[in-house]
Design a protein around this motif. Structure first.
Motif, mmCIF file in Angstrom:
data_model
loop_
_atom_site.group_PDB
_atom_site.id
_atom_site.type_symbol
_atom_site.label_atom_id
_atom_site.label_comp_id
_atom_site.label_asym_id
_atom_site.label_seq_id
_atom_site.Cartn_x
_atom_site.Cartn_y
_atom_site.Cartn_z
ATOM 1 N N VAL A 1 -32.959 86.492 45.471
ATOM 2 C CA VAL A 1 -33.450 85.265 46.099
ATOM 3 C C VAL A 1 -32.724 84.048 45.514
ATOM 4 O O VAL A 1 -32.451 83.083 46.225
ATOM 5 C CB VAL A 1 -34.984 85.141 45.897
ATOM 6 C CG1 VAL A 1 -35.491 83.752 46.232
ATOM 7 C CG2 VAL A 1 -35.710 86.193 46.709
ATOM 8 N N THR B 1 -30.771 81.408 47.830
ATOM 9 C CA THR B 1 -31.297 80.041 47.935
ATOM 10 C C THR B 1 -30.249 79.020 47.526
ATOM 11 O O THR B 1 -30.102 77.980 48.174
ATOM 12 C CB THR B 1 -32.563 79.892 47.069
ATOM 13 O OG1 THR B 1 -33.494 80.905 47.444
ATOM 14 C CG2 THR B 1 -33.197 78.530 47.251
ATOM 15 N N PHE C 1 -28.848 75.889 49.761
ATOM 16 C CA PHE C 1 -29.078 74.505 49.337
ATOM 17 C C PHE C 1 -27.872 73.820 48.701
ATOM 18 O O PHE C 1 -27.866 72.600 48.567
ATOM 19 C CB PHE C 1 -30.268 74.451 48.361
ATOM 20 C CG PHE C 1 -31.590 74.446 49.035
ATOM 21 C CD1 PHE C 1 -32.178 73.244 49.434
ATOM 22 C CD2 PHE C 1 -32.263 75.625 49.298
ATOM 23 C CE1 PHE C 1 -33.409 73.240 50.064
ATOM 24 C CE2 PHE C 1 -33.497 75.630 49.927
ATOM 25 C CZ PHE C 1 -34.072 74.425 50.312
ATOM 26 N N GLY D 1 -31.529 72.882 44.999
ATOM 27 C CA GLY D 1 -31.363 74.312 45.280
ATOM 28 C C GLY D 1 -31.779 75.166 44.096
ATOM 29 O O GLY D 1 -32.430 76.200 44.259
ATOM 30 N N VAL E 1 -35.629 75.053 43.817
ATOM 31 C CA VAL E 1 -36.237 75.858 44.885
ATOM 32 C C VAL E 1 -36.017 77.349 44.608
ATOM 33 O O VAL E 1 -36.939 78.163 44.791
ATOM 34 C CB VAL E 1 -35.682 75.451 46.264
ATOM 35 C CG1 VAL E 1 -36.120 76.428 47.336
ATOM 36 C CG2 VAL E 1 -36.115 74.040 46.620
ATOM 37 N N ALA E 2 -34.843 77.723 44.131
ATOM 38 C CA ALA E 2 -34.542 79.128 43.845
ATOM 39 C C ALA E 2 -35.460 79.675 42.762
ATOM 40 O O ALA E 2 -36.007 80.778 42.890
ATOM 41 C CB ALA E 2 -33.082 79.276 43.432
ATOM 42 N N LEU F 1 -39.050 79.970 44.177
ATOM 43 C CA LEU F 1 -39.168 81.108 45.097
ATOM 44 C C LEU F 1 -39.150 82.439 44.345
ATOM 45 O O LEU F 1 -39.939 83.342 44.657
ATOM 46 C CB LEU F 1 -38.051 81.080 46.136
ATOM 47 C CG LEU F 1 -38.206 80.089 47.273
ATOM 48 C CD1 LEU F 1 -36.967 80.101 48.161
ATOM 49 C CD2 LEU F 1 -39.432 80.413 48.100
#
Length: 150
Positions: A21, A25, A29, A37, A40-41, A44
Motif C-alpha cells: 500500500v 500510495t 500522491f 503522499g 497518507v501511505a 493507510l
C-alpha cells in the motif's frame, strides 16, 4: 469452561501485501505532494494492519456451545465433523460446497472442518470453518458434544 480456543490471525505474508500500500500510495500522491503522499501511505498501511488484526475471528468450543466469529450453535445440534486438507479442502470451499452452508473461511488458513447442523429449523446444512488445528478442534467438539448429551 472452554475446551478449545483459536484465533485465526493473519499469516505473515499478509503484512507484506499490506506493505505494498505504501509504494502504491506514494506513486499516486507523488505528483501532487510527496509529504502528503507519505502521510497518507502510513495512515493507510497502519489502518489496514489494524483492520486485519481486529477482524481476526475466534473459534471457541465450551459451555455446550460452538462459537465461530459472531455465530454460535449449541454443540448438541452439531453432527459429524470432517477434516479436509489440500485438494479436499479446495473442493469443500468451491465446487463441492452447498450455497446454503454457513462459512467462516480465511484465505491464509488452508485446512477446513465441515460440521453438520442437525437443527431442522436452521437453513444451513453445515458449517465450514478454516482452522489451523483441525484435529484438535474436532476432538474438542466431540468431547463437548458427548458432555452435553450426558
Amino acid at each position: 469452561m472452554t475446551s478449545y480456543r483459536e484465533r485465526l490471525w493473519p499469516s505473515a505474508w499478509m503484512y507484506g501485501v499490506i506493505a505494498l500500500v505504501i509504494p502504491a500510495t506514494l506513486l499516486v500522491f507523488s505528483p501532487i505532494d510527496l509529504i502528503v503522499g507519505g502521510i497518507v501511505a502510513i495512515v493507510l498501511a497502519a489502518g489496514s494492519v489494524v483492520l486485519l488484526l481486529t477482524s481476526a475471528p475466534e473459534i471457541v468450543v465450551g459451555d455446550g456451545m460452538l462459537r465461530a466469529g459472531r455465530a454460535s450453535i449449541p454443540v448438541a445440534l452439531t453432527g459429524e465433523a470432517i477434516v479436509a486438507r489440500g485438494d479436499d479442502a479446495r473442493h469443500e470451499k468451491g465446487p463441492g460446497g452447498d450455497a446454503r452452508a454457513w462459512l467462516m473461511l480465511r484465505g491464509w488458513v488452508e485446512p477446513v472442518v465441515r460440521i453438520a447442523v442437525l437443527d431442522p429449523d436452521d437453513p444451513a446444512p453445515y458449517w465450514l470453518l478454516s482452522t489451523r488445528r483441525p484435529e484438535d478442534f474436532v476432538a474438542a467438539l466431540r468431547a463437548e458434544r458427548a458432555a452435553a448429551t450426558t
